[in-house]
Design a protein around this motif. Structure first.
Motif: not given
Length: 120
Positions: A48-49, A58-61, A68-70, A81, A65
């Motif tokens: 997911v992230s 940071k990376w998100y699927t 969401s915030t990691i 998350l 995107k």
């Protein structure tokens, strides 16, 4: 060795928000890349992230995107998350994982998971 414990899952309605937490114990949490994964019933686990050791990258699927915030707090050995505008298709068991290297994208340690259920 790193032990990971997720929390924050639950039953919510579509459009709600949740913040998942993953508390780590053991050595050198701040040196690990941390990832959030999920597995829905009958589906493969998907990432997911993920967040770099420093928290700067940071990376998100695509499916999460923009909603969401990691983040991570290396003083508290915790990664978060936050998920907003939840959809029924976000229903899954969510896992956090720790890995040594951003570019290898491999994870050595896994938590037990926390269930997120989104009702329509």
């Amino acid at each position: 060795q790193v032990q990971l414990i997720e929390s924050g899952g639950g039953l919510v309605q579509a459009g709600d928000s949740l913040r998942l937490s993953c508390a780590a114990s053991g050595r050198a949490f701040s040196s690990y890349v941390m990832g959030w994964f999920r597995q829905a019933p009958g589906k493969n686990r998907e990432i997911v992230s993920r967040i770099s050791a420093s928290g700067e990258i940071k990376w998100y699927t695509d499916s999460v995107k923009g909603r969401s915030t990691i983040s991570r707090d290396n003083r508290k050995n915790t990664v978060y998350l936050e998920m907003n505008s939840l959809k029924p298709e976000d229903t899954a068991v969510y896992y956090c994982a720790a890995g040594p290297n951003w570019f290898a994208n491999q994870y050595e340690y896994w938590g037990q998971g926390t269930q997120v259920t989104v009702s329509s």
